[in-house]
Design a protein around this motif. Structure first.
Motif, short mmCIF file in Angstrom:
data_model
loop_
_atom_site.label_atom_id
_atom_site.label_comp_id
_atom_site.label_asym_id
_atom_site.label_seq_id
_atom_site.Cartn_x
_atom_site.Cartn_y
_atom_site.Cartn_z
N ARG A 109 22.28 -6.04 14.46
CA ARG A 109 22.76 -6.32 13.11
C ARG A 109 22.15 -7.62 12.60
O ARG A 109 22.02 -8.59 13.33
N GLU A 110 21.78 -7.60 11.32
CA GLU A 110 21.26 -8.79 10.66
C GLU A 110 22.15 -9.12 9.46
O GLU A 110 22.92 -8.26 9.00
N THR A 111 22.04 -10.35 8.99
CA THR A 111 22.80 -10.78 7.82
C THR A 111 21.86 -10.95 6.65
O THR A 111 20.83 -11.62 6.76
N VAL A 112 22.19 -10.31 5.53
CA VAL A 112 21.42 -10.49 4.31
C VAL A 112 21.87 -11.80 3.67
O VAL A 112 23.03 -11.92 3.25
N VAL A 113 20.99 -12.79 3.65
CA VAL A 113 21.31 -14.07 3.04
C VAL A 113 20.47 -14.23 1.78
O VAL A 113 19.29 -13.84 1.75
N ILE A 114 21.09 -14.77 0.74
CA ILE A 114 20.46 -14.87 -0.57
C ILE A 114 20.73 -16.24 -1.15
O ILE A 114 21.81 -16.81 -0.95
N GLY A 115 19.77 -16.78 -1.86
CA GLY A 115 19.95 -18.07 -2.51
C GLY A 115 19.02 -18.23 -3.69
O GLY A 115 18.17 -17.37 -3.96
N GLU A 116 19.20 -19.34 -4.38
CA GLU A 116 18.35 -19.66 -5.53
C GLU A 116 16.99 -20.14 -5.03
O GLU A 116 16.91 -21.07 -4.22
N ALA A 117 15.94 -19.51 -5.51
CA ALA A 117 14.60 -19.91 -5.09
C ALA A 117 14.33 -21.37 -5.38
O ALA A 117 13.72 -22.08 -4.57
N ALA A 118 14.80 -21.85 -6.53
CA ALA A 118 14.54 -23.24 -6.90
C ALA A 118 15.21 -24.22 -5.95
O ALA A 118 14.70 -25.32 -5.72
N THR A 119 16.35 -23.83 -5.39
CA THR A 119 17.05 -24.70 -4.43
C THR A 119 16.34 -24.73 -3.09
O THR A 119 16.25 -25.78 -2.44
N ALA A 120 15.83 -23.58 -2.66
CA ALA A 120 15.18 -23.49 -1.35
C ALA A 120 13.74 -23.99 -1.37
O ALA A 120 13.19 -24.33 -0.32
N ALA A 121 13.12 -24.05 -2.55
CA ALA A 121 11.71 -24.44 -2.64
C ALA A 121 11.49 -25.86 -2.15
O ALA A 121 12.30 -26.76 -2.40
N ALA A 122 10.39 -26.05 -1.43
CA ALA A 122 10.08 -27.39 -0.91
C ALA A 122 8.60 -27.49 -0.62
O ALA A 122 7.95 -26.49 -0.29
#
Length: 271
Positions: A109-122
């Protein structure tokens, strides 16, 4: 520790994921893909079949059992394995039992994790002498295959031709990134698919050689792909995450929105 705000974001992200990605079926117009009732049935060269869907349109009971058996039998006739991509909020609630009764075996089993691209961008932050580069040739894809086989084991011969198709195709454009050591060895690699007509970019791969773990390479690859998503106008990044990567993704602002389990059926020859 989750908060009410995280729960609210997760519910909103799950709704967007179901409505945009799952309902669309990941580039349904591509070769080897067809709609069968409520599902999208796909043949993936070198990998077997894949069954995707938003929901099962109310199928239940004996009718659902017959539908599951028909999908299994379709791939049995082709002599190919097939994955039924099950999500934990799918209905009916006894779908996993019905899949097992039809001969499908659950994977990890895996977990679908989602977030704002702008927050994760680095911007990339790498050890001295290490570089991040885009890979777009067959020779580069072959090196990534070798990395995947060393990290995960098994036969990844399907990966270079698949990457060639993804990168050159018009549907859901793909960018492949590799991290190279000072002597030119590929020590980590990952890719992103940019899902046309949606707000989502999905992130895949992230294999890192054991001796290079703990140096921020996976985090750098996530941040770099999120930055690409922002530049291309995508709002969200999504990952089917193993437990080992979830803490890193959480620090980048991604929250658990769903779970997914591959239910696999294989023909008698075990292919």
């Amino acid at each position: 520790m989750t908060t009410h705000d995280d729960d609210g974001r997760a519910a909103a992200y799950r709704a967007a994921y179901d409505t945009q990605l799952r309902a669309r079926g990941f580039a349904p117009g591509r070769a080897g893909t067809e709609r069968i009732g409520p599902v999208l049935r796909r043949v993936q060269p070198g990998q077997g079949g894949l069954i995707l869907y938003r929901d099962l349109g109310g199928l239940d009971g004996p009718e659902l059992d017959a539908f599951i058996a028909a999908q299994r039998d379709h791939f049995a006739a082709l002599g190919q394995p097939v994955e039924w991509k099950y999500h934990g909020h799918d209905l009916p609630a006894d779908l996993p039992e019905r899949l097992r009764a039809a001969g499908f075996t659950p994977g990890e089993r895996e977990t679908v994790v989602i977030g704002e691209a702008a927050t994760a961008a680095a911007e990339p932050r790498l050890p001295e002498g290490v570089r991040l580069r885009e890979v777009s040739t067959g020779a580069g894809f072959a090196r990534i295959r070798a990395l995947a086989e060393e990290v995960w084991g098994g036969d990844w011969s399907w990966l270079p031709p698949a990457m060639t198709e993804w990168v050159s195709g018009a549907d859901d454009p793909c960018t492949v990134l590799a991290v190279e050591s000072p002597d030119g060895e590929v020590v980590s690699a990952a890719w992103a698919r940019f899902h046309t007509g949606t707000d989502f970019a999905s992130l895949w791969g992230g294999a890192t050689l054991p001796g290079w773990r703990g140096r921020g390479l996976y985090r750098t690859l996530v941040g770099a792909r999120a930055a690409l998503a922002v530049r291309r106008g995508f709002r969200y990044v999504q990952v089917d995450a193993l437990e080992t990567s979830r803490p890193i993704l959480a620090r980048l602002g991604l929250v658990p929105a769903a779970t997914t389990t591959p239910y696999i059926w294989r023909p008698a020859n075990g292919r």
